[in-house]
Design an enzyme around this catalytic site. Structure first.
Site, short mmCIF file in Angstrom:
data_model
loop_
_atom_site.label_atom_id
_atom_site.label_comp_id
_atom_site.label_asym_id
_atom_site.label_seq_id
_atom_site.Cartn_x
_atom_site.Cartn_y
_atom_site.Cartn_z
CG ASP A 197 0.97 6.88 3.20
OD1 ASP A 197 0.16 5.89 3.23
OD2 ASP A 197 2.12 6.86 3.74
CE1 TYR A 247 7.26 2.52 -1.44
CE2 TYR A 247 8.28 0.64 -0.13
CZ TYR A 247 7.06 1.45 -0.62
OH TYR A 247 5.83 1.20 -0.02
NE ARG A 270 -1.96 -1.45 3.81
CZ ARG A 270 -2.55 -1.48 4.76
NH1 ARG A 270 -3.81 -1.36 5.09
NH2 ARG A 270 -1.79 -1.96 5.89
NE ARG A 327 6.32 10.89 3.29
CZ ARG A 327 5.22 11.28 3.60
NH1 ARG A 327 4.29 10.23 3.52
NH2 ARG A 327 4.72 12.31 4.07
#
Length: 261
Positions: A51, A109, A49, A196
């Site tokens: 954001d 990522y 998932r 992040r």
């Protein structure tokens, strides 16, 4: 028949991946498009998932097709019913034992950070931004502490629902391409906001506010309050899950970065 899809999307147009009341998510848009081809409701499950504001170059999903359709229908047909900003890249039949999330043994990522005095114009919403000069060598030294199995509580969002903060980082690196800093991470799984928060901490190190050893200290202290603030979602890209060769799925596609990096 179980079908796997490879999907890319720009997160700025959506409220994240997971379906929400009121719609506006990638999952909502995809399931509407799948239903248009299948003639009935189809539920889709994803590998990871994302954001709101986070992009994906290869999100992998699977669904159980209630009707038989040519693979082209699950690509071009579904794309004809999807909104701008999201597209199916490929479709492939898979064994019924395949699960987009649970069959993945790692995820990748990438974070793109524009490092210049002026905020982004052309790349607004597609890159993070930091205006002060950054020390590449210091950030690279800090990244060296990340590979291995660690408790990543210092980089975990307060609302994270993961059962355990312990994850195995397989790769962590940063390189510079002109005004862009490119952060790459591969791990068994990621906590909510983990990438992040790592980027935010590396930026603090890069601007000289903390030494490279700080990231190792944060891993030991396991306290989110001591780490740097969460960085913007704009520059974050989910590059896809990693599966065993037995499933025969395409490798994560990085062609969207061609000409940029």
């Amino acid at each position: 028949m179980r079908i796997a899809l490879g999907i890319e999307y720009g997160g700025g147009a959506f409220r994240g991946w997971q379906s929400q009341a009121g719609g506006g998510t990638v999952q909502d848009a995809l399931e509407v498009a799948l239903a248009a081809i299948a003639g009935q409701r189809v539920g889709a499950l994803c590998a990871g998932r994302t954001d709101a504001g986070v992009h994906a170059t290869q999100q992998v999903v699977h669904f159980d097709a209630p009707v038989e359709r040519p693979l082209s229908a699950w690509v071009r047909g579904v794309n004809a019913h999807l909104p701008e900003g999201v597209a199916v890249r490929w479709a492939q039949p898979v064994d019924s034992a395949f699960h987009a999330r649970f069959s993945a043994h790692a995820r990748r990522y990438r974070y793109l950070l524009l490092n210049r005095q002026q905020r982004p114009g052309l790349w607004q919403g597609r890159v993070g931004w930091f205006h002060l000069p950054l020390d590449l060598a210091a950030m690279q030294a800090a990244c060296a502490a990340l590979p291995g199995e660690h408790d990543f509580s210092a980089f975990r969002a307060a609302g994270c629902q993961a059962k355990s903060p312990v994850k195995r980082m397989r790769h962590a690196a940063v390189r510079q391409c002109g005004a862009l800093f490119v952060f790459d991470f591969e791990a068994s799984a990621f906590l909510h906001h983990m990438v992040r928060n790592l980027v935010g901490t590396l930026v603090y190190i890069g601007k000289g506010a903390r030494p490279p050893t700080w990231i190792g200290e944060l891993l030991q202290m396991q306290d989110r309050r001591l780490a740097a603030p969460t960085f913007s979602p704009a520059g974050l890209y989910f590059r896809g899950p990693v599966y065993e060769p037995q499933w025969g799925l395409p490798e994560p596609a990085d062609d969207v970065f061609d000409g940029l990096l």
